[in-house]
Design a protein around this motif. Structure first.
Motif, PDB file in Angstrom:
ATOM      1  N   LEU A 249      26.394 -34.143  30.591  1.00  0.00           N
ATOM      2  CA  LEU A 249      25.666 -34.443  31.822  1.00  0.00           C
ATOM      3  C   LEU A 249      26.311 -33.780  33.045  1.00  0.00           C
ATOM      4  CD1 LEU A 249      23.703 -37.556  32.541  1.00  0.00           C
ATOM      5  CD2 LEU A 249      25.255 -36.870  34.337  1.00  0.00           C
ATOM      6  N   ALA A 250      27.638 -33.858  33.130  1.00  0.00           N
ATOM      7  CA  ALA A 250      28.305 -33.277  34.313  1.00  0.00           C
ATOM      8  C   ALA A 250      28.086 -31.763  34.391  1.00  0.00           C
ATOM      9  CB  ALA A 250      29.796 -33.628  34.318  1.00  0.00           C
ATOM     10  N   PRO A 251      28.343 -30.992  33.305  1.00  0.00           N
ATOM     11  CA  PRO A 251      28.058 -29.550  33.413  1.00  0.00           C
ATOM     12  C   PRO A 251      26.591 -29.252  33.698  1.00  0.00           C
ATOM     13  CG  PRO A 251      29.085 -30.058  31.281  1.00  0.00           C
ATOM     14  CD  PRO A 251      29.019 -31.335  32.056  1.00  0.00           C
ATOM     15  N   TYR A 252      25.702 -30.036  33.132  1.00  0.00           N
ATOM     16  CA  TYR A 252      24.256 -29.821  33.353  1.00  0.00           C
ATOM     17  C   TYR A 252      23.930 -29.960  34.844  1.00  0.00           C
ATOM     18  CZ  TYR A 252      19.223 -30.167  32.268  1.00  0.00           C
ATOM     19  OH  TYR A 252      17.872 -29.945  32.180  1.00  0.00           O
ATOM     20  N   ILE A 253      24.415 -31.041  35.438  1.00  0.00           N
ATOM     21  CA  ILE A 253      24.109 -31.300  36.856  1.00  0.00           C
ATOM     22  C   ILE A 253      24.780 -30.273  37.760  1.00  0.00           C
ATOM     23  CG2 ILE A 253      24.425 -32.980  38.755  1.00  0.00           C
ATOM     24  CD1 ILE A 253      22.206 -33.723  36.718  1.00  0.00           C
ATOM     25  N   LEU A 254      26.008 -29.880  37.437  1.00  0.00           N
ATOM     26  CA  LEU A 254      26.682 -28.875  38.276  1.00  0.00           C
ATOM     27  C   LEU A 254      25.959 -27.532  38.186  1.00  0.00           C
ATOM     28  CD1 LEU A 254      30.461 -29.747  37.710  1.00  0.00           C
ATOM     29  CD2 LEU A 254      29.038 -30.247  39.701  1.00  0.00           C
ATOM     30  N   CYS A 255      25.490 -27.171  36.978  1.00  0.00           N
ATOM     31  CA  CYS A 255      24.684 -25.935  36.848  1.00  0.00           C
ATOM     32  C   CYS A 255      23.430 -26.060  37.713  1.00  0.00           C
ATOM     33  CB  CYS A 255      24.269 -25.701  35.392  1.00  0.00           C
ATOM     34  SG  CYS A 255      25.606 -25.140  34.324  1.00  0.00           S
ATOM     35  N   ARG A 256      22.740 -27.187  37.581  1.00  0.00           N
ATOM     36  CA  ARG A 256      21.500 -27.384  38.353  1.00  0.00           C
ATOM     37  C   ARG A 256      21.764 -27.208  39.848  1.00  0.00           C
ATOM     38  NH1 ARG A 256      19.643 -33.413  39.286  1.00  0.00           N
ATOM     39  NH2 ARG A 256      21.258 -33.137  40.853  1.00  0.00           N
ATOM     40  N   ASP A 257      22.843 -27.843  40.340  1.00  0.00           N
ATOM     41  CA  ASP A 257      23.108 -27.840  41.773  1.00  0.00           C
ATOM     42  C   ASP A 257      23.639 -26.493  42.253  1.00  0.00           C
ATOM     43  OD1 ASP A 257      22.260 -30.397  41.649  1.00  0.00           O
ATOM     44  OD2 ASP A 257      24.217 -31.336  41.998  1.00  0.00           O
ATOM     45  N   ALA A 258      24.195 -25.694  41.327  1.00  0.00           N
ATOM     46  CA  ALA A 258      24.800 -24.412  41.726  1.00  0.00           C
ATOM     47  C   ALA A 258      23.786 -23.273  41.768  1.00  0.00           C
ATOM     48  CB  ALA A 258      25.923 -24.049  40.752  1.00  0.00           C
ATOM     49  N   ILE A 259      22.679 -23.401  41.047  1.00  0.00           N
ATOM     50  CA  ILE A 259      21.789 -22.246  40.835  1.00  0.00           C
ATOM     51  C   ILE A 259      21.302 -21.608  42.146  1.00  0.00           C
ATOM     52  CG2 ILE A 259      19.476 -21.608  39.998  1.00  0.00           C
ATOM     53  CD1 ILE A 259      20.101 -23.357  37.523  1.00  0.00           C
ATOM     54  N   ALA A 260      20.889 -22.415  43.107  1.00  0.00           N
ATOM     55  CA  ALA A 260      20.341 -21.847  44.355  1.00  0.00           C
ATOM     56  C   ALA A 260      21.375 -20.959  45.038  1.00  0.00           C
ATOM     57  CB  ALA A 260      19.890 -22.963  45.291  1.00  0.00           C
ATOM     58  N   SER A 261      22.635 -21.387  45.081  1.00  0.00           N
ATOM     59  CA  SER A 261      23.673 -20.568  45.721  1.00  0.00           C
ATOM     60  C   SER A 261      24.016 -19.362  44.869  1.00  0.00           C
ATOM     61  CB  SER A 261      24.947 -21.394  45.930  1.00  0.00           C
ATOM     62  OG  SER A 261      24.647 -22.536  46.648  1.00  0.00           O
ATOM     63  N   LEU A 262      24.078 -19.546  43.558  1.00  0.00           N
ATOM     64  CA  LEU A 262      24.411 -18.427  42.667  1.00  0.00           C
ATOM     65  C   LEU A 262      23.386 -17.302  42.802  1.00  0.00           C
ATOM     66  CD1 LEU A 262      25.575 -20.349  39.450  1.00  0.00           C
ATOM     67  CD2 LEU A 262      27.012 -19.158  41.111  1.00  0.00           C
ATOM     68  N   ARG A 263      22.141 -17.673  43.021  1.00  0.00           N
ATOM     69  CA  ARG A 263      21.075 -16.680  43.186  1.00  0.00           C
ATOM     70  C   ARG A 263      21.381 -15.704  44.332  1.00  0.00           C
ATOM     71  NH1 ARG A 263      16.808 -20.541  43.403  1.00  0.00           N
ATOM     72  NH2 ARG A 263      16.534 -20.784  41.184  1.00  0.00           N
ATOM     73  N   GLU A 264      22.145 -16.177  45.319  1.00  0.00           N
ATOM     74  CA  GLU A 264      22.479 -15.347  46.484  1.00  0.00           C
ATOM     75  C   GLU A 264      23.713 -14.473  46.243  1.00  0.00           C
ATOM     76  OE1 GLU A 264      20.394 -15.546  49.073  1.00  0.00           O
ATOM     77  OE2 GLU A 264      19.323 -17.012  47.838  1.00  0.00           O
ATOM     78  N   SER A 265      24.380 -14.684  45.103  1.00  0.00           N
ATOM     79  CA  SER A 265      25.654 -14.001  44.854  1.00  0.00           C
ATOM     80  C   SER A 265      25.442 -12.660  44.148  1.00  0.00           C
ATOM     81  CB  SER A 265      26.539 -14.899  43.980  1.00  0.00           C
ATOM     82  OG  SER A 265      27.661 -14.189  43.508  1.00  0.00           O
ATOM     83  N   ASP A 266      26.391 -11.724  44.370  1.00  0.00           N
ATOM     84  CA  ASP A 266      26.322 -10.435  43.667  1.00  0.00           C
ATOM     85  C   ASP A 266      27.144 -10.448  42.382  1.00  0.00           C
ATOM     86  OD1 ASP A 266      28.821 -10.563  44.767  1.00  0.00           O
ATOM     87  OD2 ASP A 266      28.740  -8.618  45.764  1.00  0.00           O
ATOM     88  N   CYS A 267      27.711 -11.615  42.033  1.00  0.00           N
ATOM     89  CA  CYS A 267      28.513 -11.681  40.800  1.00  0.00           C
ATOM     90  C   CYS A 267      28.334 -13.055  40.139  1.00  0.00           C
ATOM     91  CB  CYS A 267      29.984 -11.430  41.111  1.00  0.00           C
ATOM     92  SG  CYS A 267      30.675 -12.546  42.342  1.00  0.00           S
ATOM     93  N   ALA A 268      27.113 -13.592  40.231  1.00  0.00           N
ATOM     94  CA  ALA A 268      26.869 -14.979  39.810  1.00  0.00           C
ATOM     95  C   ALA A 268      27.138 -15.179  38.315  1.00  0.00           C
ATOM     96  CB  ALA A 268      25.427 -15.352  40.128  1.00  0.00           C
ATOM     97  N   THR A 269      28.042 -16.082  38.023  1.00  0.00           N
ATOM     98  CA  THR A 269      28.420 -16.321  36.626  1.00  0.00           C
ATOM     99  C   THR A 269      28.686 -17.809  36.401  1.00  0.00           C
ATOM    100  OG1 THR A 269      29.550 -14.174  36.632  1.00  0.00           O
ATOM    101  CG2 THR A 269      30.015 -15.641  34.782  1.00  0.00           C
ATOM    102  N   ILE A 270      28.180 -18.296  35.283  1.00  0.00           N
ATOM    103  CA  ILE A 270      28.524 -19.642  34.820  1.00  0.00           C
ATOM    104  C   ILE A 270      29.198 -19.489  33.468  1.00  0.00           C
ATOM    105  CG2 ILE A 270      27.622 -21.855  33.976  1.00  0.00           C
ATOM    106  CD1 ILE A 270      25.271 -21.527  35.927  1.00  0.00           C
ATOM    107  N   VAL A 271      30.348 -20.149  33.301  1.00  0.00           N
ATOM    108  CA  VAL A 271      30.991 -20.189  31.982  1.00  0.00           C
ATOM    109  C   VAL A 271      31.174 -21.655  31.614  1.00  0.00           C
ATOM    110  CG1 VAL A 271      32.996 -19.557  30.597  1.00  0.00           C
ATOM    111  CG2 VAL A 271      32.213 -18.005  32.404  1.00  0.00           C
ATOM    112  N   ASN A 272      30.576 -22.052  30.505  1.00  0.00           N
ATOM    113  CA  ASN A 272      30.775 -23.398  29.995  1.00  0.00           C
ATOM    114  C   ASN A 272      31.772 -23.342  28.842  1.00  0.00           C
ATOM    115  OD1 ASN A 272      28.903 -24.523  31.779  1.00  0.00           O
ATOM    116  ND2 ASN A 272      27.193 -24.079  30.405  1.00  0.00           N
ATOM    117  N   ILE A 273      32.696 -24.291  28.820  1.00  0.00           N
ATOM    118  CA  ILE A 273      33.679 -24.300  27.740  1.00  0.00           C
ATOM    119  C   ILE A 273      33.175 -25.236  26.640  1.00  0.00           C
ATOM    120  CG2 ILE A 273      36.076 -24.675  27.078  1.00  0.00           C
ATOM    121  CD1 ILE A 273      35.734 -22.362  29.091  1.00  0.00           C
TER     122      ILE A 273
END
Ligand SMILES: NC(=O)c1ccc[n+]([C@@H]2O[C@H](COP(=O)([O-])OP(=O)(O)OC[C@H]3O[C@@H](n4cnc5c(N)ncnc54)[C@H](OP(=O)(O)O)[C@@H]3O)[C@@H](O)[C@H]2O)c1
Length: 242
Positions: free
Chosen positions: A117-141
């Motif tokens: 749940l925590a990684p899911y919600i953090l991904c959800r909340d991060a997407i809008a900002s990541l869209r603005e980035s030139d190096c947007a990356t998510i790594v889940n362990i």
């Protein structure tokens, strides 16, 4: 051409005070990222920031990712401080070994809240900002347990399988938006967690090092060619992948 300088970019890392987290924090600091570090223990977060060379500038976010109020405020707090977010590393996790028949409701709840749940919600909340980035990356362990089923690990396995499924779906959803989403699935890594996992046949003298996890994560952050790496599975050379 691999990018090696992330100065002015911001990385959010969970579980930063743990065994793998400290190595990830150091690698991110070395690449030039500003750091936002999440974990339960403020003391461990401070030590991780120091280890990463970010003692003064890192944003420390001590708190419990199982608490909705804290979890849903994390990305906002990163944006308030830094105004942007470029990389999210969902590393915080818990593990226990117990027969399914003996697993309590609260134990399963904690496993799923922390590891899925925590990684899911953090991904959800991060997407809008990541869209603005030139190096947007998510790594889940994830874990080798994202694929395998081990005696005593039905709860951990359920959580890590779920994290794998979520990562695959998200990677496809946001690829066209310039956001790369990966999952890294290691076998046993030399941290406090490995000592409590104790899977049958696990060789405690032949564990993956936390620095190996940081090295592979660095590769995922720095290489953004057309070949998409959605999943990396890691195990000790010459060993069965457990
Ligand atoms: N070690 C292994 O053999 C292995 C193998 C494959 C995958 N993994 C995965 O790698 C990741 C890191 O594990 P590790 O070995 O570094 O374990 P670790 O040393 O126990 O670190 C886990 C980290 O997660 C944080 N954490 C746990 N529950 C939390 C919560 N509710 N809220 C906020 N933070 C929380 C801990 O915070 P505190 O520091 O404050 O306690 C700690 O920093 C996990 O996702 C794990 O499943 C580990």
């Amino acid at each position: 051409m691999a990018r090696t300088d992330f100065s002015g970019r911001v990385a959010l890392l969970t579980g930063a005070g743990g065994g793998i987290g400290r190595s990830l924090a150091r690698m991110l600091g070395g690449l030039g990222f500003e750091l936002a570090l999440v974990g339960r223990s403020e003391e461990k977060l401070r030590a991780a920031a120091e280890y990463a060379g970010r003692a003064q500038r890192a944003l420390l976010l001590p708190g419990d990712l199982m608490e909705r109020g804290f979890l849903e405020g994390v990305v906002d707090r990163v944006l308030e401080r830094f105004g942007r977010l470029d990389a999210l590393i969902n590393n915080a996790g818990i593990c226990f070994s117990k027969p399914l028949e003996e697993t309590g409701y609260g134990e399963l709840d904690a496993m799923m809240k922390t590891n899925v749940l925590a990684p899911y919600i953090l991904c959800r909340d991060a997407i809008a900002s990541l869209r603005e980035s030139d190096c947007a990356t998510i790594v889940n362990i994830g874990s080798v347990v994202s694929h395998a089923g081990y005696v005593g690990q039905s709860a951990y396995g359920a959580a890590k399988h779920a994290l794998l499924g979520m990562t695959k779906a998200l990677a496809a959803e946001v690829y066209q938006q310039g956001i790369r989403v990966h999952i890294l699935c290691p076998g046993a890594v030399n941290t406090g967690m490995a000592r409590i996992i104790s899977r049958p046949g696990m060789d405690m003298d032949a564990l993956i090092s936390p620095e190996d996890i940081a090295d592979v994560t660095e590769f995922l952050l720095t290489h953004r060619g057309n070949a998409v790496i959605d999943e990396v599975r890691l195990h000790r050379a010459g060993k069965q992948p457990f």
